[in-house]
Design a protein around this motif. Structure first.
Motif, mmCIF file in Angstrom:
data_model
loop_
_atom_site.group_PDB
_atom_site.id
_atom_site.type_symbol
_atom_site.label_atom_id
_atom_site.label_comp_id
_atom_site.label_asym_id
_atom_site.label_seq_id
_atom_site.Cartn_x
_atom_site.Cartn_y
_atom_site.Cartn_z
ATOM 1 N N ALA A 158 66.454 3.763 12.367
ATOM 2 C CA ALA A 158 65.544 4.012 11.242
ATOM 3 C C ALA A 158 65.925 3.154 10.041
ATOM 4 C CB ALA A 158 65.552 5.494 10.873
ATOM 5 N N THR A 159 67.215 3.037 9.763
ATOM 6 C CA THR A 159 67.678 2.192 8.655
ATOM 7 C C THR A 159 67.303 0.742 8.907
ATOM 8 O OG1 THR A 159 69.501 3.695 8.160
ATOM 9 C CG2 THR A 159 69.715 1.423 7.374
ATOM 10 N N ARG A 160 67.524 0.266 10.124
ATOM 11 C CA ARG A 160 67.176 -1.116 10.460
ATOM 12 C C ARG A 160 65.680 -1.351 10.304
ATOM 13 N NH1 ARG A 160 68.613 -3.647 16.198
ATOM 14 N NH2 ARG A 160 70.675 -3.659 15.270
ATOM 15 N N MET A 161 64.877 -0.398 10.770
ATOM 16 C CA MET A 161 63.428 -0.579 10.704
ATOM 17 C C MET A 161 62.939 -0.642 9.255
ATOM 18 S SD MET A 161 62.733 -0.981 13.850
ATOM 19 C CE MET A 161 61.017 -1.274 13.583
ATOM 20 N N ARG A 162 63.582 0.100 8.351
ATOM 21 C CA ARG A 162 63.179 0.055 6.939
ATOM 22 C C ARG A 162 63.470 -1.305 6.315
ATOM 23 N NH1 ARG A 162 64.959 5.429 7.115
ATOM 24 N NH2 ARG A 162 67.048 4.872 6.423
ATOM 25 N N THR A 163 64.436 -2.042 6.852
ATOM 26 C CA THR A 163 64.775 -3.352 6.290
ATOM 27 C C THR A 163 64.032 -4.486 6.975
ATOM 28 O OG1 THR A 163 66.699 -3.621 7.731
ATOM 29 C CG2 THR A 163 67.071 -2.566 5.594
ATOM 30 N N HIS A 164 63.340 -4.209 8.066
ATOM 31 C CA HIS A 164 62.581 -5.227 8.800
ATOM 32 C C HIS A 164 61.117 -4.803 8.851
ATOM 33 C CE1 HIS A 164 66.687 -5.988 10.270
ATOM 34 N NE2 HIS A 164 66.282 -7.238 10.350
ATOM 35 N N MET A 165 60.423 -5.001 7.742
ATOM 36 C CA MET A 165 59.035 -4.575 7.638
ATOM 37 C C MET A 165 58.122 -5.786 7.414
ATOM 38 S SD MET A 165 59.154 -1.102 7.598
ATOM 39 C CE MET A 165 57.776 -0.461 6.723
ATOM 40 N N VAL A 166 56.921 -5.704 7.985
ATOM 41 C CA VAL A 166 55.870 -6.690 7.766
ATOM 42 C C VAL A 166 54.579 -5.902 7.582
ATOM 43 C CG1 VAL A 166 54.520 -8.547 8.810
ATOM 44 C CG2 VAL A 166 56.994 -8.506 9.124
ATOM 45 N N ASP A 167 53.931 -6.102 6.463
ATOM 46 C CA ASP A 167 52.677 -5.396 6.167
ATOM 47 C C ASP A 167 52.822 -3.881 6.308
ATOM 48 O OD1 ASP A 167 51.508 -7.886 5.755
ATOM 49 O OD2 ASP A 167 50.701 -8.005 7.795
ATOM 50 N N GLY A 168 53.962 -3.334 5.914
ATOM 51 C CA GLY A 168 54.194 -1.903 5.955
ATOM 52 C C GLY A 168 54.510 -1.348 7.336
ATOM 53 N N LEU A 169 54.705 -2.228 8.323
ATOM 54 C CA LEU A 169 55.022 -1.807 9.686
ATOM 55 C C LEU A 169 56.404 -2.315 10.068
ATOM 56 C CD1 LEU A 169 51.614 -2.774 11.306
ATOM 57 C CD2 LEU A 169 52.404 -0.452 10.828
ATOM 58 N N GLY A 170 57.084 -1.594 10.949
ATOM 59 C CA GLY A 170 58.366 -2.065 11.460
ATOM 60 C C GLY A 170 58.149 -3.309 12.295
ATOM 61 N N ALA A 171 59.005 -4.307 12.120
ATOM 62 C CA ALA A 171 58.873 -5.574 12.833
ATOM 63 C C ALA A 171 60.085 -5.787 13.735
ATOM 64 C CB ALA A 171 58.732 -6.726 11.848
ATOM 65 N N VAL A 172 59.822 -5.901 15.031
ATOM 66 C CA VAL A 172 60.884 -6.112 16.015
ATOM 67 C C VAL A 172 60.688 -7.510 16.598
ATOM 68 C CG1 VAL A 172 61.933 -5.267 18.149
ATOM 69 C CG2 VAL A 172 60.898 -3.648 16.529
ATOM 70 N N PRO A 173 61.626 -8.427 16.313
ATOM 71 C CA PRO A 173 61.459 -9.796 16.816
ATOM 72 C C PRO A 173 61.836 -9.908 18.291
ATOM 73 C CG PRO A 173 63.469 -9.633 15.532
ATOM 74 C CD PRO A 173 62.799 -8.295 15.455
ATOM 75 N N THR A 174 61.120 -10.742 18.980
ATOM 76 C CA THR A 174 61.437 -11.071 20.367
ATOM 77 C C THR A 174 60.935 -12.487 20.632
ATOM 78 O OG1 THR A 174 61.370 -10.239 22.643
ATOM 79 C CG2 THR A 174 59.325 -10.111 21.383
#
Length: 140
Positions: free
Chosen positions: A18-34
């Motif tokens: 949850a902490t990681r997702m709050r720091t990786h946001m794009v347009d208010g959504l969680g951003a997971v790179p792949t």
């Protein structure tokens, strides 16, 4: 519909995720790179979720909202998996490490803890560490 399974490298708990997702946001959504764009993107976007594996256990999911092609910092192409903010605990399942991500058919996906009917209902109130330990002992 298809889901995606991906390791949450460096995260051992849902709180860390949850902490990681709050720091990786794009347009208010969680951003997971792949690296790779799913070839079956249309099926994933038809209601799929991103199931996360932490420390050898599939522990949660997040609803996938979008898949975006991006250019990474080194100039190579990549993909952002955009997910809703809510992290949904699931019935824990052991899983070996792998690279990248994998498809997961809906019928093979573990149930949410809050909706499980296999005797695990109510386990969402247990601390995540205890749920993980019970699952590793094959008690869930």
């Amino acid at each position: 519909m298809l889901h995606i399974v991906k390791l949450a490298v460096g995260c051992r708990t849902l709180d860390e995720l949850a902490t990681r997702m709050r720091t990786h946001m794009v347009d208010g959504l969680g951003a997971v790179p792949t690296r790779m764009m799913p070839k079956k993107a249309d099926e994933v976007l038809a209601g799929g979720s991103l199931y996360r594996v932490m420390d050898g256990m599939m522990l949660c999911r997040q609803e996938i909202v979008d898949l975006r092609a991006v250019t990474r910092g080194d100039g190579t192409s990549g993909t952002l998996i955009l997910v809703r903010d809510g992290i949904v605990p699931i019935t824990p399942r052991a899983m070996r490490p792998f690279q990248g991500w994998r498809y997961l058919k809906p019928e093979d996906a573990p149930p949410d803890l809050s909706h499980a009917s296999d005797g695990t209902r109510g386990l969402e109130t247990l601390p995540p560490r205890l749920r993980r330990e019970l699952a590793s002992l094959c008690l869930l």
